[in-house]
Design an enzyme around this catalytic site. Structure first.
Site, mmCIF file in Angstrom:
data_model
loop_
_atom_site.group_PDB
_atom_site.id
_atom_site.type_symbol
_atom_site.label_atom_id
_atom_site.label_comp_id
_atom_site.label_asym_id
_atom_site.label_seq_id
_atom_site.Cartn_x
_atom_site.Cartn_y
_atom_site.Cartn_z
ATOM 1 C CG HIS A 82 34.091 34.354 44.600
ATOM 2 N ND1 HIS A 82 34.892 35.233 43.904
ATOM 3 C CD2 HIS A 82 34.646 34.243 45.831
ATOM 4 C CE1 HIS A 82 35.893 35.616 44.684
ATOM 5 N NE2 HIS A 82 35.761 35.041 45.860
ATOM 6 C CG HIS B 13 33.675 32.673 50.173
ATOM 7 N ND1 HIS B 13 34.850 31.979 50.039
ATOM 8 C CD2 HIS B 13 33.923 33.902 49.660
ATOM 9 C CE1 HIS B 13 35.776 32.743 49.489
ATOM 10 N NE2 HIS B 13 35.237 33.930 49.249
HETATM 11 P P1 AMP Z 1 38.093 35.838 47.786
HETATM 12 O O1 AMP Z 1 38.400 36.427 46.422
HETATM 13 O O2 AMP Z 1 38.898 36.463 48.879
HETATM 14 O O3 AMP Z 1 36.628 35.847 48.106
HETATM 15 O O4 AMP Z 1 38.536 34.321 47.799
HETATM 16 C C1 AMP Z 1 38.871 33.567 46.677
HETATM 17 C C2 AMP Z 1 38.688 32.115 47.035
HETATM 18 O O5 AMP Z 1 38.943 31.339 45.886
HETATM 19 C C3 AMP Z 1 39.622 31.596 48.141
HETATM 20 O O6 AMP Z 1 38.820 31.031 49.169
HETATM 21 C C4 AMP Z 1 40.462 30.539 47.434
HETATM 22 O O7 AMP Z 1 40.771 29.453 48.267
HETATM 23 C C5 AMP Z 1 39.562 30.146 46.279
HETATM 24 N N1 AMP Z 1 40.230 29.617 45.101
HETATM 25 C C6 AMP Z 1 41.288 30.129 44.452
HETATM 26 N N2 AMP Z 1 41.585 29.387 43.359
HETATM 27 C C7 AMP Z 1 40.673 28.369 43.316
HETATM 28 C C8 AMP Z 1 40.435 27.290 42.436
HETATM 29 N N3 AMP Z 1 41.204 27.070 41.375
HETATM 30 N N4 AMP Z 1 39.404 26.452 42.699
HETATM 31 C C9 AMP Z 1 38.619 26.650 43.786
HETATM 32 N N5 AMP Z 1 38.792 27.671 44.652
HETATM 33 C C10 AMP Z 1 39.797 28.527 44.425
#
Ligand code: AMP
Length: 140
Positions: A103, A105
Site C-alpha cells: 500500500h 500512503h
Molecule cells: P503500514 O503497514 O505501516 O504502512 O501501515 C498500515 C496502515 O494501515 C496504518 O496507517 C493503519 O492505520 C492502516 N490500517 C490498518 N487497518 C486498517 C483498516 N481496516 N482500514 C484502513 N486502514 C487501516
C-alpha cells in the site's frame, strides 16, 4: 521473506469481507481512507493483485499503485485545500510495514502542521465519511 498471507486485513477489504471508506477503484487498484489517519484525508492505495510489498510485486503492479497515488494526490490537494502531499510506502517490518499487503500512503499536508504518529488515533466514522465524500467529489 514470508509468503503473502491472504488473510491480511487489506485482502479482506478487497474481497468485501471487511468494510472500508472507498474513494477510488479501477481495474488495478483500490483506494480507501486510513482509519487511523496521520492527517485528515490520509488515503491508502492498494493493488488488487496479492503482493506483500515492493519486494514481490511486479514493476507494472507497482506502477499501477503509483498511478493511483498520483491521482489521489491531485484530488486531495483540492479536497482538503492542502499545501502539500506526503507519499510513503513501507516494506517489511524492518522498513516500517505493519499490514502486509502492498500500500501507498497519500497524506494531505498543511504548512506548519506535523503528521500524527502512526496508528495514534482511530478517526470518527462521521469524519471519515465526510472526508471520503470530499475526496470522491474532487476525483470528479
Ligand atoms: P503500514 O503497514 O505501516 O504502512 O501501515 C498500515 C496502515 O494501515 C496504518 O496507517 C493503519 O492505520 C492502516 N490500517 C490498518 N487497518 C486498517 C483498516 N481496516 N482500514 C484502513 N486502514 C487501516
Amino acid at each position: 521473506m514470508p509468503a503473502y498471507d491472504p488473510n491480511n486485513i487489506f485482502a479482506k477489504i478487497l474481497r468485501g469481507e471487511f468494510p472500508c471508506h472507498k474513494v477510488y477503484e479501477d481495474e488495478h487498484v483500490l483506494a480507501f481512507l486510513d482509519i487511523m489517519p496521520r492527517a485528515p484525508g490520509h488515503t491508502l492505495v492498494i493493488p488488487k493483485v496479492p503482493a506483500r510489498n515492493i519486494l514481490d510485486v511486479t514493476p507494472d503492479g507497482y506502477a499501477h499503485v503509483a498511478r493511483g497515488a498520483h491521482k489521489i494526490a491531485a484530488a486531495a490537494m483540492k479536497a482538503f485545500h492542502a499545501d502539500g502531499i506526503t507519499v510513503q510506502q513501507f516494506n517489511e517490518a524492518a522498513g516500517g510495514q505493519v499490514v502486509f499487503h502492498l500500500h501507498m500512503h497519500v497524506m494531505p499536508r498543511h504548512d506548519g502542521i506535523a503528521l500524527l504518529p502512526p496508528a495514534s488515533r482511530k478517526e470518527d466514522i462521521e469524519v471519515l465519511e465526510d472526508n471520503a465524500t470530499k475526496l470522491i467529489a474532487a476525483l470528479g
